[in-house]
Design an enzyme around this catalytic site. Sequence first.
Site, PDB file in Angstrom:
ATOM      1  CG  ASP A 132      47.353  39.247  42.187  1.00  0.00           C
ATOM      2  OD1 ASP A 132      48.298  39.967  42.888  1.00  0.00           O
ATOM      3  OD2 ASP A 132      47.539  38.714  41.074  1.00  0.00           O
ATOM      4  N   GLY A 148      52.313  33.052  39.116  1.00  0.00           N
ATOM      5  CA  GLY A 148      53.025  33.809  40.303  1.00  0.00           C
ATOM      6  C   GLY A 148      53.103  32.897  41.463  1.00  0.00           C
ATOM      7  CG  ASP A 202      43.355  37.923  41.012  1.00  0.00           C
ATOM      8  OD1 ASP A 202      43.630  36.913  41.397  1.00  0.00           O
ATOM      9  OD2 ASP A 202      43.854  38.522  39.999  1.00  0.00           O
ATOM     10  CD  GLN A 256      53.517  44.770  46.502  1.00  0.00           C
ATOM     11  OE1 GLN A 256      52.448  45.184  46.642  1.00  0.00           O
ATOM     12  NE2 GLN A 256      54.366  45.329  45.620  1.00  0.00           N
ATOM     13  CG  ASP A 309      42.620  34.052  36.820  1.00  0.00           C
ATOM     14  OD1 ASP A 309      43.651  34.165  36.730  1.00  0.00           O
ATOM     15  OD2 ASP A 309      41.734  34.889  36.564  1.00  0.00           O
ATOM     16  NE  ARG A 359      53.804  34.889  35.236  1.00  0.00           N
ATOM     17  CZ  ARG A 359      52.943  35.228  36.131  1.00  0.00           C
ATOM     18  NH1 ARG A 359      51.883  34.477  36.431  1.00  0.00           N
ATOM     19  NH2 ARG A 359      53.097  36.314  36.994  1.00  0.00           N
ATOM     20  CB  CYS A 360      54.315  26.784  30.854  1.00  0.00           C
ATOM     21  SG  CYS A 360      54.471  25.290  29.547  1.00  0.00           S
ATOM     22  CB  ALA A 404      48.498  20.267  52.959  1.00  0.00           C
ATOM     23  CB  ALA A 450      46.243  55.352  52.187  1.00  0.00           C
ATOM     24  CB  THR A 452      47.244  34.692  43.141  1.00  0.00           C
ATOM     25  OG1 THR A 452      47.366  35.917  42.854  1.00  0.00           O
ATOM     26  CG2 THR A 452      45.657  34.374  43.340  1.00  0.00           C
ATOM     27  NE  ARG A 462      47.375  38.539  37.573  1.00  0.00           N
ATOM     28  CZ  ARG A 462      48.370  37.785  36.703  1.00  0.00           C
ATOM     29  NH1 ARG A 462      48.311  38.003  35.454  1.00  0.00           N
ATOM     30  NH2 ARG A 462      49.172  37.120  37.307  1.00  0.00           N
ATOM     31  NE  ARG A 511      54.894  15.863  56.178  1.00  0.00           N
ATOM     32  CZ  ARG A 511      55.595  16.340  57.314  1.00  0.00           C
ATOM     33  NH1 ARG A 511      55.024  16.909  58.129  1.00  0.00           N
ATOM     34  NH2 ARG A 511      57.000  16.364  57.273  1.00  0.00           N
TER      35      ARG A 511
HETATM   36  P1  ADP Z   1      48.099  32.475  37.019  1.00  0.00           P
HETATM   37  O1  ADP Z   1      47.784  31.067  37.261  1.00  0.00           O
HETATM   38  O2  ADP Z   1      48.858  33.016  38.492  1.00  0.00           O
HETATM   39  O3  ADP Z   1      47.001  33.440  36.743  1.00  0.00           O
HETATM   40  P2  ADP Z   1      49.206  32.866  34.451  1.00  0.00           P
HETATM   41  O4  ADP Z   1      47.873  33.543  33.884  1.00  0.00           O
HETATM   42  O5  ADP Z   1      50.544  33.121  34.080  1.00  0.00           O
HETATM   43  O6  ADP Z   1      49.336  32.845  36.206  1.00  0.00           O
HETATM   44  O7  ADP Z   1      48.852  31.271  34.035  1.00  0.00           O
HETATM   45  C1  ADP Z   1      49.775  30.288  34.597  1.00  0.00           C
HETATM   46  C2  ADP Z   1      50.159  29.263  33.411  1.00  0.00           C
HETATM   47  O8  ADP Z   1      48.884  28.701  33.240  1.00  0.00           O
HETATM   48  C3  ADP Z   1      50.384  29.866  32.340  1.00  0.00           C
HETATM   49  O9  ADP Z   1      51.918  30.066  32.049  1.00  0.00           O
HETATM   50  C4  ADP Z   1      49.894  28.645  31.227  1.00  0.00           C
HETATM   51  O10 ADP Z   1      50.960  27.500  31.337  1.00  0.00           O
HETATM   52  C5  ADP Z   1      48.675  28.231  31.925  1.00  0.00           C
HETATM   53  N1  ADP Z   1      47.567  28.805  31.231  1.00  0.00           N
HETATM   54  C6  ADP Z   1      47.302  30.217  31.487  1.00  0.00           C
HETATM   55  N2  ADP Z   1      46.050  30.558  30.633  1.00  0.00           N
HETATM   56  C7  ADP Z   1      45.852  29.427  30.133  1.00  0.00           C
HETATM   57  C8  ADP Z   1      44.721  29.069  29.066  1.00  0.00           C
HETATM   58  N3  ADP Z   1      44.012  29.867  28.489  1.00  0.00           N
HETATM   59  N4  ADP Z   1      44.707  27.650  28.757  1.00  0.00           N
HETATM   60  C9  ADP Z   1      45.805  26.768  29.205  1.00  0.00           C
HETATM   61  N5  ADP Z   1      46.729  27.093  30.019  1.00  0.00           N
HETATM   62  C10 ADP Z   1      46.660  28.246  30.391  1.00  0.00           C
HETATM   63  O1  F6P Z   2      49.631  37.839  40.254  1.00  0.00           O
HETATM   64  C1  F6P Z   2      50.763  38.087  41.112  1.00  0.00           C
HETATM   65  C2  F6P Z   2      51.429  39.025  40.598  1.00  0.00           C
HETATM   66  O2  F6P Z   2      52.402  39.490  41.452  1.00  0.00           O
HETATM   67  C3  F6P Z   2      50.521  40.186  40.190  1.00  0.00           C
HETATM   68  O3  F6P Z   2      50.271  41.046  41.549  1.00  0.00           O
HETATM   69  C4  F6P Z   2      51.579  41.019  39.448  1.00  0.00           C
HETATM   70  O4  F6P Z   2      50.788  42.123  38.488  1.00  0.00           O
HETATM   71  C5  F6P Z   2      52.245  39.883  38.670  1.00  0.00           C
HETATM   72  O5  F6P Z   2      52.156  38.673  39.385  1.00  0.00           O
HETATM   73  C6  F6P Z   2      53.666  40.331  38.614  1.00  0.00           C
HETATM   74  O6  F6P Z   2      54.099  39.217  37.586  1.00  0.00           O
HETATM   75  P1  F6P Z   2      55.685  38.898  37.345  1.00  0.00           P
HETATM   76  O7  F6P Z   2      56.253  38.457  38.585  1.00  0.00           O
HETATM   77  O8  F6P Z   2      55.578  37.820  36.311  1.00  0.00           O
HETATM   78  O9  F6P Z   2      56.262  40.051  36.921  1.00  0.00           O
END
Ligand code: ADP
Ligand code: F6P
Length: 324
Positions: A127, A11, A129, A256, A103, A72-73, A22, A186, A125, A171, A25
């Site tokens: 989040d 995301g 998190d 957001q 992560d 996302r891949c 950064a 709130a 991110t 998330r 450069r």
């Molecule tokens: P974020 O990096 O924000 O947590 P995702 O969980 O969607 O978002 O992961 C981003 C990308 O990282 C995925 O689309 C995939 O290409 C790669 N990825 C996610 N999980 C794994 C994994 N367990 N092993 C290898 N690549 C991963």
């Molecule tokens: O990780 C960032 C985030 O915006 C989360 O807060 C939310 O759950 C998720 O990504 C939404 O993902 P997408 O943009 O793929 O709908």
Amino acid sequence: MKKIGVLTSGGDAPGMNAAIRAVVRSACAIGMEVVAFRKGYYGLLTNLFEDMGPRSVSDILHRGGTILQSARCPEFKEPEAVAKAVENAKAMGIEGLVVIGGDGSFRGARDLSLAGLPTVGIPGTIDNDIGCTDYTIGFDTALNTVQEAIDKIRDTCRSHDRCSVVEVMGRDAGYIAVNVGIACGAEAIIIPEKDFDFKRDILSQIKSGIKRGKEQHLIIVAEGVTKDNMSAIKMAERIEEETGIETRATILGHIQRGGNPTVKDRVTASRMGVAAVDLLNQGLGNRIVAIEGDKIVDYDILEGLNMHKNLDNELVGVAEVLSL
Ligand code: ADP
Ligand code: F6P
């Protein structure tokens, strides 16, 4: 290292552009060449890239999103895809890579490092998190965006003596919800870290608020709660049914994730970008750049992925005591 790559993955988050700038450069400053891959790991697999120089990152520091785009891949979880990515990078003379993401992206970064391409992760991110770092790029901007939106919702709530249920992102974590809950006053903040009971946590809060003379009500709920329980819309319907107070639900959604990064996000992203290049320049890969208090630190990716952090109980306590 003479040549490195950079990409953004998962995301998007405000401040990612500041991190890209950064990286580019600070690498150029020590004579490294930089190649940027578009659309995350997908770009690394399909050779979607461009050469970068100090001027290619002009005028991006203040912009939200990521100029490199993100994606996302799912196929990157397969070892064949990782091997292909390493082969592509090596064929271009790339000796190290910086991945800006969450992560999931760090799992891919770990696989790349293990397959022979030293890779460093920067946490980006909204989040907040990621267990090994106190802070992730984009969190502060998202908090400010949510606060501004909720202030506006409050204006109209007040005009009509209504209750508003506002769903925020995060998330599976409640960092956004708790912080904006305090910042926006709130009455109830519902987060995934605590078990949820509609009657106890929402209804009785509103009813006792009414007894104390409250005429408007604001309930903040984290998306990590609504996905497994009741939707924000259903919560609003039930509040209206059981209290007679007109209630509206707002799901803030992707507003957001956008917007110009705050000073905190620009500065943190800039520091992390410089630190990531510094690690690669020392020949170190398989690291995550993190922040501990105000200090930049780094961890082995696997160690970092196994670390956990808990929502600060003091924050939760402040939110509860001030909701009276
Ligand atoms: P974020 O990096 O924000 O947590 P995702 O969980 O969607 O978002 O992961 C981003 C990308 O990282 C995925 O689309 C995939 O290409 C790669 N990825 C996610 N999980 C794994 C994994 N367990 N092993 C290898 N690549 C991963
Ligand atoms: O990780 C960032 C985030 O915006 C989360 O807060 C939310 O759950 C998720 O990504 C939404 O993902 P997408 O943009 O793929 O709908």
